[in-house]
Design a protein around this motif. Structure first.
Motif, PDB file in Angstrom:
ATOM      1  N   PHE A 214       0.794  -1.239   0.000  1.00 43.61           N
ATOM      2  CA  PHE A 214       0.000   0.000   0.000  1.00 43.61           C
ATOM      3  C   PHE A 214       0.821   1.281   0.000  1.00 43.61           C
ATOM      4  CE2 PHE A 214      -2.786  -3.118   2.288  1.00 43.61           C
ATOM      5  CZ  PHE A 214      -3.728  -3.252   1.273  1.00 43.61           C
ATOM      6  N   LYS A 215       2.151   1.180  -0.110  1.00 45.48           N
ATOM      7  CA  LYS A 215       2.985   2.373   0.005  1.00 45.48           C
ATOM      8  C   LYS A 215       2.736   3.379  -1.123  1.00 45.48           C
ATOM      9  CE  LYS A 215       7.001   0.321  -2.358  1.00 45.48           C
ATOM     10  NZ  LYS A 215       8.449   0.001  -2.219  1.00 45.48           N
ATOM     11  N   PHE A 223       0.100   5.488   6.451  1.00 48.86           N
ATOM     12  CA  PHE A 223       0.191   4.036   6.561  1.00 48.86           C
ATOM     13  C   PHE A 223       0.357   3.618   8.013  1.00 48.86           C
ATOM     14  CE2 PHE A 223       2.873   0.290   7.065  1.00 48.86           C
ATOM     15  CZ  PHE A 223       2.107  -0.665   6.414  1.00 48.86           C
ATOM     16  N   SER A 224       1.215   4.314   8.768  1.00 48.81           N
ATOM     17  CA  SER A 224       1.478   3.954  10.160  1.00 48.81           C
ATOM     18  C   SER A 224       0.218   4.032  11.002  1.00 48.81           C
ATOM     19  CB  SER A 224       2.564   4.869  10.748  1.00 48.81           C
ATOM     20  OG  SER A 224       3.773   4.735  10.044  1.00 48.81           O
ATOM     21  N   VAL A 225      -0.571   5.077  10.793  1.00 47.41           N
ATOM     22  CA  VAL A 225      -1.823   5.226  11.554  1.00 47.41           C
ATOM     23  C   VAL A 225      -2.778   4.090  11.223  1.00 47.41           C
ATOM     24  CG1 VAL A 225      -3.886   6.649  11.841  1.00 47.41           C
ATOM     25  CG2 VAL A 225      -1.625   7.727  11.776  1.00 47.41           C
ATOM     26  N   ARG A 226      -2.916   3.785   9.955  1.00 43.92           N
ATOM     27  CA  ARG A 226      -3.816   2.701   9.551  1.00 43.92           C
ATOM     28  C   ARG A 226      -3.313   1.348  10.034  1.00 43.92           C
ATOM     29  NH1 ARG A 226      -4.400   6.785   6.184  1.00 43.92           N
ATOM     30  NH2 ARG A 226      -6.468   7.193   5.299  1.00 43.92           N
ATOM     31  N   MET A 227      -2.001   1.157  10.043  1.00 46.26           N
ATOM     32  CA  MET A 227      -1.449  -0.109  10.521  1.00 46.26           C
ATOM     33  C   MET A 227      -1.680  -0.269  12.013  1.00 46.26           C
ATOM     34  SD  MET A 227      -0.096  -2.518   8.816  1.00 46.26           S
ATOM     35  CE  MET A 227      -0.214  -4.135   9.556  1.00 46.26           C
ATOM     36  N   LEU A 228      -1.594   0.828  12.756  1.00 46.63           N
ATOM     37  CA  LEU A 228      -1.882   0.781  14.187  1.00 46.63           C
ATOM     38  C   LEU A 228      -3.335   0.378  14.422  1.00 46.63           C
ATOM     39  CD1 LEU A 228      -1.102   1.264  17.129  1.00 46.63           C
ATOM     40  CD2 LEU A 228      -1.669   3.695  16.795  1.00 46.63           C
TER      41      LEU A 228
END
Length: 261
Positions: A214-215, A223-228
């Motif tokens: 998804f990058k 991405f980091s927020v969604r991965m969290l």
């Protein structure tokens, strides 16, 4: 060519494959030599080659491999979900055999005497493969909700989840194999290291896999927020599943769970 029509569906043959059913146009009578050299050895070679290729792609480039597969580059891949089921079976076997050896060498560490504990053990043993495989739809559903910019449907998110979960199972099986160092004289520490390292490697692998998928659609912060949220949502779902299992085996009488050492 001796036969002008497909031996499988009787469609007129043009080229090396039947345009109707896909069978090869050079299909001929089975002989002993053909059976050994083609059906057995050739089949085993392509079976292993497909599995090795799929395992390599899942470990080294899971997100990109999933997107390639979705785009139609599929001929070299072994069926991802069959592969996962094979590895789940191997993982369960390794765990059970390791526990069996522990009982032989050290005796039973924990003795569960009450009926509720036994019911939970029986349920987990009976549905272990299903429970482990259930991570795939959870992964797919969560990314379908959180990564909408990619414009993939739920089935395509299943492919991404499947390839990433295949990598997780490969790492898990390798990690579980190190547990047998428990029974060596000088290398017990390798089992302890594997016990700690395996979940950490899996965590970084999952993040890496989804990042490569998804990058192009999300920046690092997005991405980091969604991965969290993905990990939090997954933890909540697993909590609900655990509560449901305990409730099912206790007839929703949670106070009956008592473990005796």
């Amino acid at each position: 060519m001796e036969h002008h029509n497909c031996l499988n569906c009787d469609t007129e043959l043009i080229g090396k494959f039947c345009s109707n059913c896909g069978q090869k146009s050079d299909t001929h009578r089975i002989t002993f030599k053909h059976f050994i050299m083609h059906d057995v050895l050739h089949g085993i070679w392509h079976f292993e080659k497909g599995m090795l290729f799929t395992a390599k792609q899942a470990l080294l480039r899971p997100g990109k491999a999933a997107l390639d597969y979705i785009a139609g580059k599929r001929i070299q891949y072994y069926n991802v979900f069959y592969f996962i089921l094979l590895l789940i079976g191997l993982s369960v076997f390794i765990q059970n055999y390791h526990e069996h050896l522990i009982e032989i060498y050290n005796g039973k560490i924990e003795n569960i005497n009450n009926s509720t504990g036994k019911k939970i053990d029986v349920f987990m043993a009976s549905y272990a493969k299903l429970l482990i495989f259930s991570f795939v739809p959870l992964f797919a559903f969560n990314t379908f909700i959180l990564f909408r910019k990619k414009k993939l449907n739920l089935s395509e998110h299943f492919i991404i989840a499947g390839i990433i979960y295949l990598g997780i199972m490969i790492i898990t099986v390798v990690g579980h194999s190190f547990f047998f160092f428990d029974f060596t004289k000088h290398f017990e520490i390798l089992s302890d290291i594997a016990n700690i390292a395996t979940p950490l490697i899996i965590l970084f692998y999952v993040i890496y896999g989804y990042y490569t998928a998804f990058k192009e659609n999300y920046g690092k912060i997005g991405f980091s927020v969604r991965m969290l949220f993905f990990l939090l949502l997954l933890g909540f779902e697993l909590f609900i599943i655990a509560i449901s299992i305990i409730g099912y085996v206790t007839d929703w009488k949670f106070g009956s769970i008592k473990y005796q050492m």
